[in-house]
Design a protein around this motif. Structure first.
Motif, mmCIF file in Angstrom:
data_model
loop_
_atom_site.group_PDB
_atom_site.id
_atom_site.type_symbol
_atom_site.label_atom_id
_atom_site.label_comp_id
_atom_site.label_asym_id
_atom_site.label_seq_id
_atom_site.Cartn_x
_atom_site.Cartn_y
_atom_site.Cartn_z
ATOM 1 N N ILE A 90 0.803 -1.040 -0.059
ATOM 2 C CA ILE A 90 0.100 0.129 0.145
ATOM 3 C C ILE A 90 0.888 1.195 -0.005
ATOM 4 C CG2 ILE A 90 -1.556 1.192 1.415
ATOM 5 C CD1 ILE A 90 -2.856 -1.478 2.155
ATOM 6 N N PHE A 91 1.889 1.248 0.823
ATOM 7 C CA PHE A 91 2.803 2.362 0.588
ATOM 8 C C PHE A 91 3.605 2.677 -0.654
ATOM 9 C CE2 PHE A 91 7.419 3.775 0.942
ATOM 10 C CZ PHE A 91 7.240 4.932 1.885
ATOM 11 N N THR A 92 3.823 1.624 -1.344
ATOM 12 C CA THR A 92 4.578 1.752 -2.353
ATOM 13 C C THR A 92 3.372 2.055 -3.659
ATOM 14 O OG1 THR A 92 6.019 0.031 -2.233
ATOM 15 C CG2 THR A 92 6.032 0.455 -4.247
ATOM 16 N N SER A 93 2.127 1.509 -3.437
ATOM 17 C CA SER A 93 1.250 2.020 -4.404
ATOM 18 C C SER A 93 0.868 3.604 -4.197
ATOM 19 C CB SER A 93 -0.070 1.354 -4.160
ATOM 20 O OG SER A 93 -0.165 -0.113 -4.576
ATOM 21 N N GLY A 136 -6.445 1.883 -5.604
ATOM 22 C CA GLY A 136 -7.431 0.706 -5.856
ATOM 23 C C GLY A 136 -6.542 -0.388 -4.842
ATOM 24 N N ARG A 137 -7.579 -1.577 -4.373
ATOM 25 C CA ARG A 137 -6.897 -2.557 -3.381
ATOM 26 C C ARG A 137 -6.407 -3.705 -4.251
ATOM 27 N NH1 ARG A 137 -5.957 -1.475 1.698
ATOM 28 N NH2 ARG A 137 -6.688 -3.609 2.101
ATOM 29 N N TRP A 154 -3.300 -4.281 -4.794
ATOM 30 C CA TRP A 154 -1.940 -4.347 -4.777
ATOM 31 C C TRP A 154 -1.617 -5.723 -4.739
ATOM 32 C CZ3 TRP A 154 -0.779 -7.266 -0.448
ATOM 33 C CH2 TRP A 154 -1.657 -7.214 0.548
ATOM 34 N N ALA A 155 -2.119 -6.915 -4.402
ATOM 35 C CA ALA A 155 -1.506 -8.043 -4.277
ATOM 36 C C ALA A 155 -1.340 -8.566 -5.505
ATOM 37 C CB ALA A 155 -2.547 -8.912 -3.567
ATOM 38 N N ALA A 156 -1.761 -8.163 -6.582
ATOM 39 C CA ALA A 156 -1.636 -8.745 -8.111
ATOM 40 C C ALA A 156 -0.222 -7.913 -8.306
ATOM 41 C CB ALA A 156 -2.634 -8.360 -9.083
ATOM 42 N N ARG A 157 -0.013 -6.519 -7.839
ATOM 43 C CA ARG A 157 1.242 -5.890 -8.411
ATOM 44 C C ARG A 157 2.297 -6.359 -7.481
ATOM 45 N NH1 ARG A 157 -2.351 -1.007 -8.757
ATOM 46 N NH2 ARG A 157 -2.358 -0.957 -6.609
ATOM 47 N N TYR A 158 2.227 -6.336 -6.033
ATOM 48 C CA TYR A 158 3.374 -6.878 -5.355
ATOM 49 C C TYR A 158 3.203 -8.032 -4.841
ATOM 50 C CZ TYR A 158 3.441 -1.660 -5.938
ATOM 51 O OH TYR A 158 3.198 -0.500 -6.563
ATOM 52 N N ASN A 159 3.581 -8.949 -5.282
ATOM 53 C CA ASN A 159 3.683 -10.451 -5.102
ATOM 54 C C ASN A 159 4.764 -10.826 -4.012
ATOM 55 O OD1 ASN A 159 5.749 -10.412 -6.810
ATOM 56 N ND2 ASN A 159 4.546 -11.776 -8.404
ATOM 57 N N TYR A 160 4.901 -12.059 -3.627
ATOM 58 C CA TYR A 160 5.897 -12.631 -2.906
ATOM 59 C C TYR A 160 7.386 -12.130 -3.409
ATOM 60 C CZ TYR A 160 8.823 -15.664 0.037
ATOM 61 O OH TYR A 160 9.551 -16.213 0.731
ATOM 62 N N GLY A 161 7.598 -12.590 -4.829
ATOM 63 C CA GLY A 161 8.831 -11.957 -5.263
ATOM 64 C C GLY A 161 9.207 -10.806 -5.239
ATOM 65 N N TRP A 162 8.160 -9.777 -5.226
ATOM 66 C CA TRP A 162 8.642 -8.428 -5.142
ATOM 67 C C TRP A 162 9.093 -8.123 -3.782
ATOM 68 C CZ3 TRP A 162 5.990 -5.111 -1.824
ATOM 69 C CH2 TRP A 162 6.218 -3.595 -1.768
ATOM 70 N N ILE A 163 8.503 -8.796 -2.513
ATOM 71 C CA ILE A 163 8.801 -8.604 -1.413
ATOM 72 C C ILE A 163 10.194 -9.153 -0.950
ATOM 73 C CG2 ILE A 163 7.863 -10.325 0.075
ATOM 74 C CD1 ILE A 163 6.730 -7.858 1.745
ATOM 75 N N SER A 164 10.464 -10.362 -1.648
ATOM 76 C CA SER A 164 11.814 -10.815 -1.524
ATOM 77 C C SER A 164 12.884 -10.130 -2.030
ATOM 78 C CB SER A 164 11.656 -12.366 -1.970
ATOM 79 O OG SER A 164 10.796 -13.274 -1.476
ATOM 80 N N ARG A 165 12.716 -9.687 -3.201
ATOM 81 C CA ARG A 165 13.663 -8.859 -3.900
ATOM 82 C C ARG A 165 14.056 -7.424 -2.989
ATOM 83 N NH1 ARG A 165 10.465 -10.285 -8.387
ATOM 84 N NH2 ARG A 165 9.599 -8.276 -8.165
ATOM 85 N N LEU A 166 13.144 -7.043 -2.270
ATOM 86 C CA LEU A 166 13.321 -5.918 -1.423
ATOM 87 C C LEU A 166 14.077 -6.248 -0.396
ATOM 88 C CD1 LEU A 166 9.838 -3.970 -1.058
ATOM 89 C CD2 LEU A 166 11.867 -3.072 -2.094
ATOM 90 N N GLY A 167 14.312 -7.477 0.073
ATOM 91 C CA GLY A 167 15.142 -7.898 1.278
ATOM 92 C C GLY A 167 14.310 -7.829 2.497
ATOM 93 N N VAL A 168 12.859 -7.839 2.773
ATOM 94 C CA VAL A 168 12.240 -7.832 3.832
ATOM 95 C C VAL A 168 12.513 -9.120 4.841
ATOM 96 C CG1 VAL A 168 10.087 -7.379 4.913
ATOM 97 C CG2 VAL A 168 10.531 -6.320 2.738
ATOM 98 N N PHE A 169 12.956 -8.941 6.005
ATOM 99 C CA PHE A 169 13.149 -9.754 6.821
ATOM 100 C C PHE A 169 11.756 -10.633 6.940
ATOM 101 C CE2 PHE A 169 13.482 -11.905 10.998
ATOM 102 C CZ PHE A 169 14.571 -12.652 10.817
ATOM 103 N N ARG A 170 11.818 -12.066 6.696
ATOM 104 C CA ARG A 170 10.479 -12.732 7.088
ATOM 105 C C ARG A 170 10.599 -13.402 8.313
ATOM 106 N NH1 ARG A 170 6.881 -11.301 3.345
ATOM 107 N NH2 ARG A 170 5.997 -13.280 3.521
ATOM 108 N N LEU A 171 9.596 -13.440 9.108
ATOM 109 C CA LEU A 171 9.396 -14.151 10.372
ATOM 110 C C LEU A 171 8.938 -15.380 10.062
ATOM 111 C CD1 LEU A 171 9.071 -10.968 11.147
ATOM 112 C CD2 LEU A 171 7.973 -11.826 13.016
#
Length: 124
Positions: free
Chosen positions: A81-84, A91-92, A94-111
């Protein structure tokens, strides 16, 4: 503290409290607020990763897997939502635009996958 038995061992039956989850959600919400969209996404991720890493280290003992997945989903949603907002996309969907691959490439620490079941007594 309660415990539950699995495969002949007793494990701690505990997880992060609602208050601990609320504090973490507040930190994520503050870092990804709409008033801070001038910051690059990489800077927001760099701010969030130490918080997530510390929170995971503190709560990884016990039965925290479901709570960790919920936190991961919340962080993913807030960052998308921040990036959108940052790019002027509405619109909502965002799940289609920003999938798991996107968040992995950002380097977000996953719990998810970082918890360890702690036994209720010392092992022999």
């Amino acid at each position: 503290m309660e415990s539950w038995k699995w495969r002949g061992r007793f494990y701690l039956y505990r997880w992060p409290s609602q208050r601990a989850l609320k504090v973490l959600r507040d930190k994520v919400r503050t870092a990804t607020s709409r008033s801070r969209t001038e910051r690059p996404v990489a800077a927001v991720v760099a701010e969030l990763n130490p918080v997530l890493r510390g929170w995971a280290g503190y709560f990884r003992k016990g039965n925290s897997a479901r709570k960790f997945v919920a936190v991961d989903q919340y962080v993913h949603e807030r960052l998308a939502i921040f990036t959108s907002d940052k790019h002027g996309l509405s619109g909502r969907n965002w799940a289609a635009r920003y999938n798991y691959g996107w968040i992995s490439r950002l380097g977000v620490f996953r719990l998810a996958g970082k918890w360890h079941g702690a036994t209720a007594h010392a092992q022999r």
